[in-house]
Scaffold this active site. Structure first.
Site, PDB file in Angstrom:
ATOM      1  N   HIS A 121     -44.332 105.114   1.545  1.00  0.00           N
ATOM      2  CA  HIS A 121     -44.096 105.737   0.042  1.00  0.00           C
ATOM      3  C   HIS A 121     -42.606 105.241  -0.309  1.00  0.00           C
ATOM      4  O   HIS A 121     -41.788 105.353   0.776  1.00  0.00           O
ATOM      5  CB  HIS A 121     -44.444 107.318   0.343  1.00  0.00           C
ATOM      6  N   LYS A 133     -48.846 119.691  -2.067  1.00  0.00           N
ATOM      7  CA  LYS A 133     -49.717 118.776  -1.636  1.00  0.00           C
ATOM      8  C   LYS A 133     -50.838 119.723  -1.010  1.00  0.00           C
ATOM      9  O   LYS A 133     -51.976 119.063  -0.340  1.00  0.00           O
ATOM     10  CB  LYS A 133     -49.496 117.586  -1.056  1.00  0.00           C
ATOM     11  N   CYS A 145     -46.163 104.721  -5.971  1.00  0.00           N
ATOM     12  CA  CYS A 145     -44.812 105.016  -5.495  1.00  0.00           C
ATOM     13  C   CYS A 145     -44.828 103.908  -3.939  1.00  0.00           C
ATOM     14  O   CYS A 145     -44.393 104.410  -2.962  1.00  0.00           O
ATOM     15  CB  CYS A 145     -44.312 106.233  -5.050  1.00  0.00           C
ATOM     16  N   GLN A 191     -49.173 113.343   3.591  1.00  0.00           N
ATOM     17  CA  GLN A 191     -50.673 113.455   3.232  1.00  0.00           C
ATOM     18  C   GLN A 191     -51.434 113.748   4.650  1.00  0.00           C
ATOM     19  O   GLN A 191     -52.683 113.497   4.422  1.00  0.00           O
ATOM     20  CB  GLN A 191     -50.808 111.918   2.934  1.00  0.00           C
ATOM     21  N   ASP A 211     -43.658 110.960   8.058  1.00  0.00           N
ATOM     22  CA  ASP A 211     -43.758 111.556   6.746  1.00  0.00           C
ATOM     23  C   ASP A 211     -45.229 112.075   6.860  1.00  0.00           C
ATOM     24  O   ASP A 211     -45.918 111.373   6.739  1.00  0.00           O
ATOM     25  CB  ASP A 211     -43.697 110.226   5.769  1.00  0.00           C
TER      26      ASP A 211
HETATM   27  N1  PLP Z   1     -44.433 110.274   1.180  1.00  0.00           N
HETATM   28  C1  PLP Z   1     -45.962 110.447   0.813  1.00  0.00           C
HETATM   29  C2  PLP Z   1     -46.691 109.772   1.657  1.00  0.00           C
HETATM   30  C3  PLP Z   1     -46.382 110.928  -0.286  1.00  0.00           C
HETATM   31  O1  PLP Z   1     -47.582 110.746  -0.811  1.00  0.00           O
HETATM   32  C4  PLP Z   1     -45.504 111.586  -1.293  1.00  0.00           C
HETATM   33  C5  PLP Z   1     -45.814 112.153  -2.549  1.00  0.00           C
HETATM   34  O2  PLP Z   1     -46.870 111.321  -3.088  1.00  0.00           O
HETATM   35  C6  PLP Z   1     -44.162 111.738  -0.911  1.00  0.00           C
HETATM   36  C7  PLP Z   1     -43.643 111.060   0.259  1.00  0.00           C
HETATM   37  C8  PLP Z   1     -43.071 112.211  -1.600  1.00  0.00           C
HETATM   38  O3  PLP Z   1     -43.396 113.759  -1.892  1.00  0.00           O
HETATM   39  P1  PLP Z   1     -42.650 114.565  -2.733  1.00  0.00           P
HETATM   40  O4  PLP Z   1     -42.465 113.747  -4.134  1.00  0.00           O
HETATM   41  O5  PLP Z   1     -43.327 115.653  -2.696  1.00  0.00           O
HETATM   42  O6  PLP Z   1     -41.128 114.911  -2.503  1.00  0.00           O
END
Ligand code: PLP
Length: 420
Positions: free
Chosen positions: A137, A240, A378, A217, A214
């Site tokens: 992401h 999430k 993203c 998910q 990260d």
């Molecule tokens: N990393 C992953 C794998 C994500 O799916 C997301 C959000 O879709 C993020 C990071 C960013 O999360 P946040 O917007 O809650 O900071």
């Protein structure tokens, strides 16, 4: 009681969970959008909130609101206790070693920026390498690019294959004495791939390289144990996992966090302030400047209670069932191509329809009350890998059901008819 248990002589085995009753605890799902019953399949972007969580947040606003950590008066103490109770719940939920290792942030993006900025500024220098993967992401790419530019470090990328799986030989080849951080997504939001993080951590550990996962998910969908993983940094977002927006977590190993300078300055993160010199508060507060989103923090605590009540193993099992149902159903649709076909996937299906732009298809689905995500999610490098502008993405949660997936199938057929 969410599930009934069968008593056998050796152990209690949950035999039947009433998923329909669970779904009924999400008021937002009980509505029509564009004249059709809502089918919500955008859980990867943000999951929905059960009534118990919104009630808890509401009760805080109605009866407990006060600023935390600083008031001697009872209401402030009460708010502080409620907020700090979440830290204990997070610690237990991910099996952190201590409360000091649980840093509250505004979400995954903020957590990764904290590590990149604080750890990176102190430890990276010209020629050092930061290893990320092709399926990150943007939140796990851009903060590293920013700190790389500042320090002279460079970004290296673990490539993936057509199924959307990391090429692990390439990963091992990329590791070197120059590698100063490995930052990898646990579960890809764009493809659903569950990465072999145990192997990644073990290889990095042998070279004493810290690993950030990260977990945006992964935490909402399966049991995560940071000590069993032996991961150095782990990040996730409340919104999430049935919680509110604006709140998240950075888990970090205590020795690493202790060595890192503050990320942001202000109230709460200090020990003593003079114009000549300021000293820092202890962990975890050193990284928590200013008044946080208190109600959101309390909401995350309620969300963890909710998920724990159902059981993360049960959630993972139900979502695997729904993923299998959806994959089977969608594989039978002519002209539909699933993007991301790893054997080890979480409940995400990215897909394309022959000759139909994902945004156009998403619009027609929305007219039928079906919420899917369209675009690059993203994760533009993932789209570049496949040479596509974006995909449609159905991301499932435990409160979805087979009927939702059937409705998606019917919706896709209508999209195909519409575009001839
Ligand atoms: N990393 C992953 C794998 C994500 O799916 C997301 C959000 O879709 C993020 C990071 C960013 O999360 P946040 O917007 O809650 O900071």
């Amino acid at each position: 009681m969410i599930y009934s248990k069968m008593n056998n002589t050796t152990t209690d085995i949950p035999t039947k969970i009433d998923w329909a009753a669970i779904r009924a605890q999400f008021p937002v799902l009980d509505q029509e959008i564009n004249g059709k019953k809502l089918v919500y399949l955008d859980n990867g972007a943000s999951s929905q909130m059960p009534k118990s969580v919104s009630d808890r947040i509401d009760a805080y606003h109605k009866h407990e609101h006060a600023n935390i950590h600083r008031g001697i008066h009872s209401l402030s103490q009460q708010a502080t206790d409620a907020y700090e109770a979440t830290r204990e719940k997070v610690k237990n939920f991910i099996n952190a070693g201590s409360l000091e290792e649980v840093i509250f942030t505004t979400g995954t993006t903020d957590s990764i920026n904290l590590v990149a900025s604080s750890y990176g500024r102190k430890n990276f220098k010209e020629g050092d390498e930061i290893l990320v993967s092709e399926m990150e992401h943007h939140a796990n790419i851009v903060p590293w690019q920013i700190i790389a530019e500042e320090t002279g470090a460079v970004l290296k990328v673990i490539p993936m294959n057509e199924a959307g799986e990391l090429l692990m030989d390439e990963f091992h080849n990329l590791l070197s004495d120059r590698t100063k951080m490995v930052a990898v997504v646990h579960v890809s939001n764009a493809l659903g791939t569950v990465n072999p993080v145990e192997e990644i951590i073990e290889a990095a550990r042998e070279r004493n390289i810290p690993v950030l996962l990260d977990g945006a998910q992964s935490v909402p969908h399966s049991k995560v144990d940071v000590q069993a993983l032996d991961v150095d940094f782990f990040t996730f977002s409340a919104h999430k996992m049935c919680g509110p927006t604006g709140f998240g977590v950075l888990y970090g190993k205590k020795n690493l966090l202790e060595d890192m300078p503050p990320y942001r300055g202000g109230g709460d993160m200090i020990d003593k302030v003079t114009f000549a010199k300021t000293t820092w508060n202890d962990l975890p507060h050193k990284f928590e400047a200013g008044t946080p989103p208190i109600s959101a923090g309390i909401g995350l605590g309620a969300a963890i209670d909710y998920l724990t009540d159902i059981g993360m193993e049960n959630i993972a099992e139900r979502e695997a069932e729904l993923l299998a149902y959806a994959t089977e159903k969608m594989s039978r649709i002519d002209g539909l191509r699933i993007v991301g076909t790893s054997d080890n996937k979480a409940s995400v299906i990215s897909f394309l329809l022959d000759g139909i732009h994902p945004t156009d298809a998403g619009t027609i689905l929305d007219q039928q009350g079906i919420a899917v995500r369209t675009g690059h999610h993203c994760a533009q490098p993932v789209m570049d890998h496949y040479g596509i502008p974006g995909t449609m993405r159905a991301s499932l949660s435990f409160y979805n059901n087979e009927e939702d997936i059937d409705r998606l199938g019917e919706g896709i057929e209508l999209v195909k008819e519409f575009f001839g």
